[in-house]
Design an enzyme around this catalytic site. Sequence first.
Site, PDB file in Angstrom:
ATOM      1  N   GLY A 137      -0.690 -13.225   1.186  1.00  0.00           N
ATOM      2  CA  GLY A 137      -0.676 -14.600   1.685  1.00  0.00           C
ATOM      3  C   GLY A 137      -0.645 -14.633   3.210  1.00  0.00           C
ATOM      4  O   GLY A 137      -1.401 -15.377   3.850  1.00  0.00           O
ATOM      5  N   HIS A 138       0.205 -13.797   3.796  1.00  0.00           N
ATOM      6  CA  HIS A 138       0.253 -13.711   5.259  1.00  0.00           C
ATOM      7  C   HIS A 138      -1.064 -13.159   5.808  1.00  0.00           C
ATOM      8  O   HIS A 138      -1.543 -13.602   6.851  1.00  0.00           O
ATOM      9  CB  HIS A 138       1.393 -12.790   5.700  1.00  0.00           C
ATOM     10  CG  HIS A 138       2.755 -13.201   5.256  1.00  0.00           C
ATOM     11  ND1 HIS A 138       3.461 -12.524   4.297  1.00  0.00           N
ATOM     12  CD2 HIS A 138       3.552 -14.233   5.638  1.00  0.00           C
ATOM     13  CE1 HIS A 138       4.644 -13.106   4.121  1.00  0.00           C
ATOM     14  NE2 HIS A 138       4.717 -14.148   4.907  1.00  0.00           N
TER      15      HIS A 138
ATOM     16  N   VAL B 276      -2.262 -18.274  -1.576  1.00  0.00           N
ATOM     17  CA  VAL B 276      -2.773 -17.072  -2.243  1.00  0.00           C
ATOM     18  C   VAL B 276      -1.870 -16.791  -3.446  1.00  0.00           C
ATOM     19  O   VAL B 276      -0.642 -16.810  -3.327  1.00  0.00           O
ATOM     20  CB  VAL B 276      -2.791 -15.867  -1.286  1.00  0.00           C
ATOM     21  CG1 VAL B 276      -3.266 -14.613  -2.005  1.00  0.00           C
ATOM     22  CG2 VAL B 276      -3.674 -16.167  -0.079  1.00  0.00           C
TER      23      VAL B 276
ATOM     24  N   LEU C 105       5.381  -8.867   4.951  1.00  0.00           N
ATOM     25  CA  LEU C 105       4.039  -9.441   4.848  1.00  0.00           C
ATOM     26  C   LEU C 105       3.355  -9.041   3.544  1.00  0.00           C
ATOM     27  O   LEU C 105       3.482  -7.915   3.071  1.00  0.00           O
ATOM     28  CB  LEU C 105       3.191  -9.002   6.043  1.00  0.00           C
ATOM     29  CG  LEU C 105       3.728  -9.397   7.425  1.00  0.00           C
ATOM     30  CD1 LEU C 105       2.708  -9.028   8.511  1.00  0.00           C
ATOM     31  CD2 LEU C 105       4.069 -10.885   7.509  1.00  0.00           C
TER      32      LEU C 105
HETATM   33  P1  AMP Z   1       7.292 -16.699   5.581  1.00  0.00           P
HETATM   34  O1  AMP Z   1       7.182 -15.316   6.115  1.00  0.00           O
HETATM   35  O2  AMP Z   1       7.679 -16.790   4.157  1.00  0.00           O
HETATM   36  O3  AMP Z   1       8.101 -17.604   6.477  1.00  0.00           O
HETATM   37  O4  AMP Z   1       5.824 -17.291   5.619  1.00  0.00           O
HETATM   38  C1  AMP Z   1       5.073 -17.260   6.801  1.00  0.00           C
HETATM   39  C2  AMP Z   1       3.840 -18.096   6.604  1.00  0.00           C
HETATM   40  O5  AMP Z   1       3.078 -17.558   5.527  1.00  0.00           O
HETATM   41  C3  AMP Z   1       4.153 -19.553   6.242  1.00  0.00           C
HETATM   42  O6  AMP Z   1       3.247 -20.411   6.935  1.00  0.00           O
HETATM   43  C4  AMP Z   1       3.916 -19.560   4.760  1.00  0.00           C
HETATM   44  O7  AMP Z   1       3.561 -20.833   4.262  1.00  0.00           O
HETATM   45  C5  AMP Z   1       2.771 -18.588   4.628  1.00  0.00           C
HETATM   46  N1  AMP Z   1       2.687 -18.071   3.258  1.00  0.00           N
HETATM   47  C6  AMP Z   1       3.684 -17.513   2.531  1.00  0.00           C
HETATM   48  N2  AMP Z   1       3.249 -17.220   1.282  1.00  0.00           N
HETATM   49  C7  AMP Z   1       1.956 -17.620   1.218  1.00  0.00           C
HETATM   50  C8  AMP Z   1       0.965 -17.601   0.201  1.00  0.00           C
HETATM   51  N3  AMP Z   1       1.208 -17.130  -1.033  1.00  0.00           N
HETATM   52  N4  AMP Z   1      -0.267 -18.101   0.499  1.00  0.00           N
HETATM   53  C9  AMP Z   1      -0.525 -18.599   1.730  1.00  0.00           C
HETATM   54  N5  AMP Z   1       0.366 -18.628   2.737  1.00  0.00           N
HETATM   55  C10 AMP Z   1       1.596 -18.160   2.488  1.00  0.00           C
END
Ligand code: AMP
Length: 286
Positions: free
Chosen positions: A42-43, A182, A39
């Site tokens: 963004g998360h 983010v 995490l």
């Molecule tokens: P992941 O753990 O990469 O599967 O991402 C989990 C969630 O976090 C997904 O809905 C992604 O789109 C979101 N996410 C990942 N990076 C960002 C970011 N930089 N800004 C906003 N949401 C993000």
Amino acid sequence: MSSTRTIRSVHTVADLRAQVGRWRAGGESVALVPTMGALHAGHVALMEAARGEADHVVVSIFVNPTQFAPTEDLSRYPRTLEADLDKADAAGTELAFVPDAGEIYGEGFCTTISLAGPALGLETDFRPTHFAGVATVVAKLLIQTLPDVALFGQKDYQQLQVVTRLARDLDLPVRIVGVPTVREADGLALSSRNVYLGREERAAAPTLYRALSEAAAAIAAGEPIANAVDAARHEVIAAGFALDYLEARHAATLAPIASPAEGPVRLLLAARIGTTRLIDNLAIPD
Ligand code: AMP
């Protein structure tokens, strides 16, 4: 482990449903934020937005093997569970669902969601089985949790459109909310995969957002989409990237689009540098 942490972790669907059921029985609403862990801010933005959408926030942390191709980075994908729980806790998330692969894919598992529409092209041209894996696990997580709302990042814009379509087409009783990307101060979209970038690769990485921003501004100022996209492709390649795609698409259907007169436009790209593959996207301002 942080001694002040109050977040509770559950590892089984039964325990997840028991906790969500207690909240529901009290007439309280629930938000789900699906993640693969590692995490970052963004998360955290998703979990903070989730607090504004519901009384209780659940984060799922599951590195879903079925969305990785055999050649991809499943085994080296970063796993940082204790730090993840600290961050989720600090963001006001009360429950972490941390299943193992056996809990999600039981003996004999053989059902996969078949997709079209926004899943066609872009990522699917390079990762043909990716969205089937994503859609299937997201559908399972939504059915397991039965949240009122689920939040996804615009960072993975095609995924957001696939999941939005999935929820609508399968009548899943959940509202899908997209949260803006983010970014680092220099424009690079936060990603769990940014840790793979070497020093020079990291220095080149802001080119992706810069190229998208310049193309978006040019299109908004009336330049033909094809010209602006072409210039952005050259800029990304000149910075040392191998470009998988950089395309303009209709923002909701992700169908190819030639002019802003045809509807809202989204620019989407995927590019590789060294062993790392990055994706990003941007809206064309009105
Ligand atoms: P992941 O753990 O990469 O599967 O991402 C989990 C969630 O976090 C997904 O809905 C992604 O789109 C979101 N996410 C990942 N990076 C960002 C970011 N930089 N800004 C906003 N949401 C993000």
